[in-house]
Motif scaffolding. Structure first.
Motif, short mmCIF file in Angstrom:
data_model
loop_
_atom_site.label_atom_id
_atom_site.label_comp_id
_atom_site.label_asym_id
_atom_site.label_seq_id
_atom_site.Cartn_x
_atom_site.Cartn_y
_atom_site.Cartn_z
N PRO A 1 -4.89 40.21 -45.49
CA PRO A 1 -4.99 39.24 -46.59
C PRO A 1 -6.40 38.68 -46.71
CG PRO A 1 -3.87 38.27 -44.70
CD PRO A 1 -4.09 39.72 -44.37
N GLU A 2 -6.73 38.15 -47.87
CA GLU A 2 -8.04 37.55 -48.08
C GLU A 2 -8.19 36.26 -47.27
OE1 GLU A 2 -10.87 38.42 -49.92
OE2 GLU A 2 -9.83 40.33 -49.72
N MET A 3 -7.10 35.55 -47.13
CA MET A 3 -7.15 34.26 -46.45
C MET A 3 -6.17 34.26 -45.28
SD MET A 3 -9.00 32.15 -48.63
CE MET A 3 -8.31 30.65 -49.28
N TRP A 4 -6.51 33.41 -44.31
CA TRP A 4 -5.64 33.26 -43.15
C TRP A 4 -5.65 31.79 -42.77
CZ3 TRP A 4 -2.55 36.98 -41.39
CH2 TRP A 4 -1.89 36.77 -40.18
N ASP A 5 -4.51 31.22 -42.47
CA ASP A 5 -4.49 29.81 -42.09
C ASP A 5 -5.01 29.64 -40.67
OD1 ASP A 5 -3.52 28.93 -44.45
OD2 ASP A 5 -1.42 28.95 -43.84
N CYS A 6 -5.98 28.75 -40.52
CA CYS A 6 -6.52 28.49 -39.19
C CYS A 6 -5.44 27.82 -38.34
CB CYS A 6 -7.75 27.59 -39.29
SG CYS A 6 -8.38 27.09 -37.67
N PRO A 7 -5.11 28.40 -37.19
CA PRO A 7 -4.05 27.80 -36.35
C PRO A 7 -4.50 26.52 -35.67
CG PRO A 7 -5.01 29.71 -35.26
CD PRO A 7 -5.65 29.63 -36.62
N ARG A 8 -5.81 26.27 -35.65
CA ARG A 8 -6.30 25.09 -34.93
C ARG A 8 -6.36 23.86 -35.81
NH1 ARG A 8 -11.55 27.17 -31.80
NH2 ARG A 8 -11.61 25.01 -31.13
N CYS A 9 -6.74 24.02 -37.07
CA CYS A 9 -6.85 22.84 -37.93
C CYS A 9 -6.05 22.99 -39.22
CB CYS A 9 -8.31 22.54 -38.24
SG CYS A 9 -9.11 23.81 -39.25
N GLY A 10 -5.49 24.17 -39.47
CA GLY A 10 -4.63 24.31 -40.64
C GLY A 10 -5.36 24.62 -41.93
N LEU A 11 -6.70 24.62 -41.88
CA LEU A 11 -7.45 24.93 -43.09
C LEU A 11 -7.38 26.43 -43.37
CD1 LEU A 11 -10.69 22.79 -42.70
CD2 LEU A 11 -8.64 22.29 -44.02
N PRO A 12 -7.54 26.80 -44.63
CA PRO A 12 -7.59 28.23 -44.94
C PRO A 12 -8.87 28.83 -44.38
CG PRO A 12 -8.09 26.91 -46.89
CD PRO A 12 -7.65 25.95 -45.82
N ALA A 13 -8.77 30.02 -43.83
CA ALA A 13 -9.93 30.71 -43.28
C ALA A 13 -10.15 31.99 -44.06
CB ALA A 13 -9.70 31.00 -41.79
N GLY A 14 -11.44 32.31 -44.27
CA GLY A 14 -11.78 33.50 -45.03
C GLY A 14 -12.57 34.48 -44.18
N LYS A 15 -12.79 35.65 -44.72
CA LYS A 15 -13.45 36.70 -43.95
C LYS A 15 -14.97 36.55 -43.94
CE LYS A 15 -11.06 39.94 -46.04
NZ LYS A 15 -10.63 41.29 -46.46
N ASP A 16 -15.50 35.70 -44.80
CA ASP A 16 -16.95 35.50 -44.86
C ASP A 16 -17.32 34.28 -44.03
OD1 ASP A 16 -19.60 35.25 -45.39
OD2 ASP A 16 -19.40 35.23 -47.57
N GLN A 17 -17.97 34.53 -42.88
CA GLN A 17 -18.30 33.41 -41.99
C GLN A 17 -19.29 32.45 -42.65
OE1 GLN A 17 -20.08 34.57 -38.27
NE2 GLN A 17 -19.68 32.61 -37.30
N GLU A 18 -20.18 32.98 -43.50
CA GLU A 18 -21.20 32.14 -44.12
C GLU A 18 -20.63 31.20 -45.16
OE1 GLU A 18 -24.25 32.06 -42.96
OE2 GLU A 18 -23.51 33.50 -41.50
N SER A 19 -19.56 31.60 -45.83
CA SER A 19 -18.98 30.74 -46.85
C SER A 19 -17.46 30.72 -46.72
CB SER A 19 -19.39 31.21 -48.24
OG SER A 19 -18.98 32.55 -48.45
N PRO A 20 -16.98 29.94 -45.76
CA PRO A 20 -15.52 29.82 -45.59
C PRO A 20 -14.91 29.13 -46.80
CG PRO A 20 -16.65 28.21 -44.23
CD PRO A 20 -17.71 29.09 -44.82
#
Ligand SMILES: [Zn+2]
Length: 113
Positions: free
Chosen positions: A52-71
């Motif tokens: 998927p394009e997005m993944w929920d961060c298990p630590r803070c619940g924010l959406p996480a993306g595949k681009d580290q430079e622009s989450p």
């Protein structure tokens, strides 16, 4: 009856979710996602599965993306709310105005108005 049947029978339902055999033997690949807080999460996917394009961060619940430079941006509802924000959400506007009036009346009374 063949001797192997009894053994096969015990295997049925061995995995609580029925996933143990499927998940461990299939080749997996890991995909890194980064959330706005800089957490990295690396879920694994089957080789032929589309990540998927997005993944929920298990630590803070924010959406996480595949681009580290622009989450991805955090969602509009902030994870931390003041008590007042919760009170405002739970009450209707009319209730809120009544409470405000009451608070103002108390303030005026304290100041001797
Ligand atoms: Zn995070």
């Amino acid at each position: 009856m063949a001797g192997g049947n009894a053994i096969r029978g015990t295997r049925v339902g061995a995995g609580p979710m029925g996933e143990s055999e499927r998940g461990e033997s299939a080749p997996r690949r890991r995909v890194s996602y980064w959330c706005a807080n800089g957490h990295e999460v690396r879920p694994s996917f089957a080789l032929d599965a589309e990540e998927p394009e997005m993944w929920d961060c298990p630590r803070c619940g924010l959406p996480a993306g595949k681009d580290q430079e622009s989450p991805p941006d955090p969602p509009r509802n902030e994870p931390y709310k003041t008590h007042l924000a919760y009170v405002k959400e739970r009450r209707s506007d009319a209730d809120g105005e009544a409470i405000l009036e009451e608070a103002l009346a108390k303030l005026r009374a304290q100041r001797g108005e």
